[in-house]
Design an enzyme around this catalytic site. Structure first.
Site, mmCIF file in Angstrom:
data_model
loop_
_atom_site.group_PDB
_atom_site.id
_atom_site.type_symbol
_atom_site.label_atom_id
_atom_site.label_comp_id
_atom_site.label_asym_id
_atom_site.label_seq_id
_atom_site.Cartn_x
_atom_site.Cartn_y
_atom_site.Cartn_z
ATOM 1 N N ASP A 243 0.833 -1.210 0.000
ATOM 2 C CA ASP A 243 0.000 0.000 0.000
ATOM 3 C C ASP A 243 0.868 1.260 0.000
ATOM 4 O O ASP A 243 1.995 1.244 0.495
ATOM 5 C CB ASP A 243 -1.117 -0.087 1.052
ATOM 6 C CG ASP A 243 -0.958 0.672 2.327
ATOM 7 O OD1 ASP A 243 -0.302 1.702 2.341
ATOM 8 O OD2 ASP A 243 -1.563 0.233 3.322
ATOM 9 N N ASP A 249 5.085 11.064 2.192
ATOM 10 C CA ASP A 249 5.580 11.619 3.465
ATOM 11 C C ASP A 249 6.956 11.023 3.794
ATOM 12 O O ASP A 249 7.839 11.721 4.308
ATOM 13 C CB ASP A 249 4.608 11.295 4.610
ATOM 14 C CG ASP A 249 3.178 11.662 4.263
ATOM 15 O OD1 ASP A 249 2.980 12.617 3.486
ATOM 16 O OD2 ASP A 249 2.263 10.975 4.750
HETATM 17 O O1 RIB Z 1 -0.043 10.892 3.343
HETATM 18 C C1 RIB Z 1 -0.738 9.920 4.048
HETATM 19 C C2 RIB Z 1 -1.476 10.556 5.203
HETATM 20 O O2 RIB Z 1 -2.440 11.443 4.696
HETATM 21 C C3 RIB Z 1 -2.228 9.585 6.061
HETATM 22 O O3 RIB Z 1 -1.458 9.056 7.101
HETATM 23 C C4 RIB Z 1 -3.431 10.391 6.520
HETATM 24 O O4 RIB Z 1 -3.439 10.669 7.879
HETATM 25 C C5 RIB Z 1 -3.398 11.668 5.699
HETATM 26 O O5 RIB Z 1 -2.902 12.690 6.449
#
Ligand code: RIB
Length: 305
Positions: A243, A249
């Protein structure tokens, strides 16, 4: 004492349902899996940076509820400084409702809860930590006024600023010149620039004042655009995706950690690219987020078969 990375951060609890395919409007599908896992673009990027060995501090506003406490417990386990995390007593924490499809792709609806109350005042209260940082990161999940305040302090003190413009939204004119590094994905890049191809879009965002644009291209890798330089494209790492939640991030946080060490651009990108690929190997945002050793292992030259 210096700190490598300060993150003006969102913190969400992710409620994740696994369904066969994207929902049509008005449709109900039975989910075949469910997880409640840590999330929030800011917290995710902070954890990614910490796992790459960076010292990390947060500026955040979280709920006074159990979900808020989960964040404090998580950051303590990850060695992340949370003295500038403020709790909104009686307020609910941020929550993300996430649908994951069989190919690993997802859709996300975020309710920011207490995080929507993060102000420039909270940022100013943490200015001693900000001025000691090497890199300051933010995403568009926190109020833009808080990001603007943090980046103004950073600029005055020679701290590198890194913005993940997700979810994509129009940015104020005054913010653009304060962004040293912008890390959109392809869709966010095209939307922010109002363009139809990556190269044109990146040039438009550079002309708005961003110092560098690093676009993540999923399994195709990433690309760096800087003023008056040739674009630098790096290929992805082919892998079976479980996934993709938090892959962007992970990229941003790992890039922040590398740039905090003054690692040259090509190596910083290679590192972030590998970390993001590894993060797709388990469910949820932080579960598969790699350590430094995991990334080193992926990048180690493999003996020929
Ligand atoms: O980028 C993924 C994140 O986007 C998830 O963890 C969710 O919380 C949203 O903020």
């Amino acid at each position: 004492m210096t700190i490598d990375v300060v993150c003006v951060a969102s913190w969400n609890v992710d409620l994740i349902a696994h369904i066969p395919q994207p929902l049509q409007r008005g449709e109900t599908q039975l989910a075949h899996g469910f997880e409640r896992l840590p999330g929030g673009k800011g917290s995710n990027a902070a954890i990614a940076a910490a796992r790459q060995g960076a010292s990390v501090g947060l500026i955040a506003r979280i709920g006074g509820d159990d979900f808020g406490q989960m964040g404090l417990d998580l950051w303590s386990r990850e060695g992340i400084a949370s003295q500038h995390v403020v709790r909104g007593e009686g307020e609910v924490n941020g929550t993300a409702l996430i649908l994951v499809y069989e190919d690993g792709d997802n859709s996300i609806a975020v309710y920011p809860g207490a995080g929507a109350g993060l102000t420039a005042g909270h940022v100013h209260a943490a200015s001693a930590m900000l001025t000691q940082a090497r890199v300051v990161m933010a995403s568009c999940e926190v109020p833009l006024a808080a990001t603007q305040a943090a980046f103004e302090i950073a600029r005055k003190h020679g701290v590198l600023t890194l913005l993940n413009p997700a979810p994509a939204m129009p940015l104020p004119d005054a913010l653009w010149p304060l962004v040293d590094v912008l890390t959109p994905n392809e869709g966010e890049l095209l939307m922010l620039a109002g363009a139809e191809d990556v190269d044109t879009a990146a040039q438009i965002l550079l002309s708005k004042g961003a110092g560098a644009v690093v676009v993540t291209l999923g399994e195709r890798g990433c690309a760096l655009f800087r003023p008056n330089s040739q674009a630098l494209y790096l290929p992805g790492h082919p892998m079976e995706v479980i996934d993709t939640i938090g892959a962007g991030d992970t990229f941003t946080g790992s890039l922040g950690a590398a740039l905090a060490q003054k690692t040259p651009w090509p190596e910083s990108l290679q590192w972030a690219n590998a970390a993001a690929a590894l993060s797709t190997q388990a469910h949820g945002a932080v579960t598969a987020m790699p350590t430094r050793a995991h990334v080193q292992n992926l990048l180690r030259p493999k003996p020929r078969a």
